[in-house]
Design a protein around this motif. Structure first.
Motif, short mmCIF file in Angstrom:
data_model
loop_
_atom_site.label_atom_id
_atom_site.label_comp_id
_atom_site.label_asym_id
_atom_site.label_seq_id
_atom_site.Cartn_x
_atom_site.Cartn_y
_atom_site.Cartn_z
N GLN A 1 0.85 -1.19 0.00
CA GLN A 1 0.00 0.00 0.00
C GLN A 1 0.89 1.24 0.00
O GLN A 1 1.78 1.39 0.82
CB GLN A 1 -0.90 0.01 1.23
N VAL A 2 0.61 2.16 -0.93
CA VAL A 2 1.39 3.37 -1.04
C VAL A 2 1.01 4.34 0.08
O VAL A 2 -0.17 4.60 0.31
CB VAL A 2 1.17 4.04 -2.40
N GLN A 3 2.01 4.83 0.78
CA GLN A 3 1.78 5.83 1.82
C GLN A 3 2.78 6.96 1.66
O GLN A 3 3.96 6.72 1.39
CB GLN A 3 1.92 5.21 3.21
N SER A 25 6.35 5.35 0.90
CA SER A 25 6.63 3.94 1.20
C SER A 25 5.63 3.04 0.48
O SER A 25 4.63 3.52 -0.06
CB SER A 25 6.56 3.69 2.71
N GLY A 26 5.93 1.75 0.47
CA GLY A 26 5.04 0.81 -0.21
C GLY A 26 5.25 0.76 -1.71
O GLY A 26 4.42 0.23 -2.45
N GLN A 102 -2.48 6.88 -11.75
CA GLN A 102 -2.99 7.05 -10.40
C GLN A 102 -2.13 8.03 -9.60
O GLN A 102 -0.91 7.90 -9.56
CB GLN A 102 -3.00 5.70 -9.68
N TYR A 104 -1.33 9.51 -5.81
CA TYR A 104 -1.42 9.22 -4.38
C TYR A 104 -1.03 10.48 -3.61
O TYR A 104 -0.14 11.22 -4.05
CB TYR A 104 -0.50 8.06 -4.00
#
Length: 115
Positions: A1-3, A25-26, A102, A104
């Motif tokens: 999961q991108v954070q 991260s991720g 996408q 984020y």
């Protein structure tokens, strides 16, 4: 999961400086398209500075010559050095990465420029 986690915001007087940091991260690979946006109360979110997918750097006209975006020493880290800050720079600053189509976003870090 991108954070994405931003840090470094705060209260500064006009003419002062701050450095924002963003760590993503991720993500298992090195990201090029990563940068900074900001949103002031009652205004739309705007692009401040970013590395593009091809590795070029873009700055909004309002921050050219005052802000500098750079890569941090750690993987997928971006810094935003902000000098000669003005009250008009007051906003919530967001870090963003683009992977494919996408975007984020982080939660943002508040920058307030006031005497």
């Amino acid at each position: 999961q991108v954070q994405l986690v931003e840090s470094g915001g705060g209260l500064v007087q006009p003419g002062g400086s701050l450095t924002l940091s963003c760590v993503a991260s991720g993500i298992s690979f090195n990201i090029n398209a990563m940068g900074w946006y900001r949103q002031a109360p009652g205004k739309a979110r705007e692009l401040v500075a970013t590395f593009t997918g091809s590795g070029d750097i873009y700055y909004a006209d309002s921050v050219k010559g005052r802000f500098t975006i750079s890569r941090g020493s750690a993987k997928n880290t971006r810094l935003l050095q902000m000098n000669s800050l003005e009250p008009e720079d007051t906003a919530l600053y967001y870090c963003s990465v683009k992977i494919g189509l996408q975007f984020y976003w982080g939660q943002g870090t508040q920058v307030t420029v006031s005497s």
